[in-house]
Design an enzyme around this catalytic site. Structure first.
Site, PDB file in Angstrom:
ATOM      1  N   GLU A   1       9.576  -3.816  10.258  1.00 23.41           N
ATOM      2  CA  GLU A   1       9.964  -2.530   9.650  1.00 23.41           C
ATOM      3  C   GLU A   1      10.476  -1.552  10.706  1.00 23.41           C
ATOM      4  O   GLU A   1       9.844  -1.376  11.765  1.00 23.41           O
ATOM      5  CB  GLU A   1       8.739  -1.941   8.924  1.00 23.41           C
ATOM      6  CG  GLU A   1       9.027  -0.592   8.274  1.00 23.41           C
ATOM      7  CD  GLU A   1       7.971  -0.157   7.257  1.00 23.41           C
ATOM      8  OE1 GLU A   1       7.007  -0.921   7.012  1.00 23.41           O
ATOM      9  OE2 GLU A   1       8.134   0.958   6.721  1.00 23.41           O
TER      10      GLU A   1
ATOM     11  N   ASP B   1       0.839  -1.202   0.000  1.00 22.97           N
ATOM     12  CA  ASP B   1       0.000   0.000   0.000  1.00 22.97           C
ATOM     13  C   ASP B   1       0.875   1.253   0.000  1.00 22.97           C
ATOM     14  O   ASP B   1       0.364   2.367  -0.073  1.00 22.97           O
ATOM     15  CB  ASP B   1      -1.025  -0.014   1.146  1.00 22.97           C
ATOM     16  CG  ASP B   1      -0.381  -0.058   2.517  1.00 22.97           C
ATOM     17  OD1 ASP B   1       0.847  -0.225   2.616  1.00 22.97           O
ATOM     18  OD2 ASP B   1      -1.123   0.075   3.517  1.00 22.97           O
TER      19      ASP B   1
HETATM   20  O1  KIV Z   1       3.600  -1.086   1.546  1.00 22.39           O
HETATM   21  C1  KIV Z   1       4.780  -1.449   1.551  1.00 22.39           C
HETATM   22  O2  KIV Z   1       5.548  -1.133   0.641  1.00 22.39           O
HETATM   23  C2  KIV Z   1       5.245  -2.265   2.664  1.00 22.39           C
HETATM   24  C3  KIV Z   1       6.708  -2.548   2.742  1.00 22.39           C
HETATM   25  C4  KIV Z   1       7.426  -1.343   3.204  1.00 22.39           C
HETATM   26  C5  KIV Z   1       6.992  -3.718   3.588  1.00 22.39           C
HETATM   27  O3  KIV Z   1       4.474  -2.653   3.484  1.00 22.39           O
END
Ligand code: KIV
Length: 260
Positions: A178, A44
């Site tokens: 993260e 997202d």
């Molecule tokens: O939405 C995204 O790109 C993510 C990654 C940062 C893991 O959730």
């Protein structure tokens, strides 16, 4: 072409180095797939990288379905995981199942959701939908965190590890960690039975996920600390477009070679 990556195949890579990258449409998913990554994540983060929002919060399920279907058309070997956007699973288990079903019908092989929604994770697995968890800095909660901040420092490490264990016990096949201290990520990787895929989480995870536009330098400005630019495509694209504009204005394009 080698065999398609699946949730069990990724789960079996615990202790290895899983490579994941985001992609948001058919050509970017094909690039990632052709590069041989293990997982293509329709993140997202497309809210920021593609749709021009300030955060992932405005991203809708319809937008995720649209981009997942496009990415599915470009992704043949890597496992395709789609993010469940903010507001598509927080209200109830049935809301989460209905949203995930839509993403799977659009072509995802699994969904990712942020936080310890263990009942929803169990229900998804019961419904035959593999789940990737997400702990640490979970961008949909940016307002709660008060900004883009490292999570899990000090005593908060214990809660983070407990959440990840609960997510794994609920049946997730892997978990994204993260923006957490490398030492906490190392503990997480050791103590949680499923692969931990880091982003801003140091080297000791079972793999890494990065955002497509960060890896390729598709946005102007300074890179984030947790990223590395392997190309500077924004600069290259602007230069190429300037050259195109210059040649059109100077009547140097099209030439006879481009005409019929
Ligand atoms: O939405 C995204 O790109 C993510 C990654 C940062 C893991 O959730």
């Amino acid at each position: 072409m080698s065999e398609r990556m699946t949730a069990p195949a990724i789960r079996a890579m615990k202790g290895g180095r899983i490579v994941a990258v985001t992609a948001y449409d058919a050509p970017t998913a094909k690039m990632a797939d052709d590069a041989g990554v293990d997982i293509v994540l329709v993140g997202d983060s497309l809210g920021n990288t593609v749709l021009g929002f300030e955060s992932t919060i405005p991203v809708s399920l319809e937008q995720m379905v649209h981009h997942t279907a496009a990415a599915a058309r470009g992704c043949k070997r890597a496992m395709l995981v789609a993010d469940m956007p903010f507001g598509s699973y927080q209200s109830s288990v049935s809301q989460g199942v209905d949203g995930a079903v839509t993403l799977i019908k659009a072509g995802a092989q699994a969904v990712k959701l942020e936080g310890a929604y263990v009942e929803t994770i169990s229900a998804l697995i019961k419904a035959g939908i593999p789940v990737m968890g997400h702990v640490g800095f979970t961008p949909q909660s940016v307002n709660k965190f008060g900004g883009y901040r490292v999570q899990g420092r000090g005593k908060h490490a214990e809660t983070l590890i407990a959440d990840a264990k609960a997510i794994a016990e609920a049946g997730a096949f892997s978990i994204v960690a993260e923006l957490i201290p490398a030492s906490v990520a190392a503990r997480l990787t050791k103590e949680v039975e499923v692969p931990i895929i880091g982003i801003g989480a140091g080297l000791e995870c079972d793999g890494e996920v990065q955002v497509f536009s960060d890896v390729l330098g598709l946005a102007p400005g300074d890179p984030f600390k947790h990223t590395k630019r392997y190309a500077t495509l924004y600069d290259a694209a602007v230069e190429a477009l300037k050259k195109y504009a210059e040649e059109v204005r100077a009547c140097r394009f099209p030439t006879d070679d481009n005409s019929f």
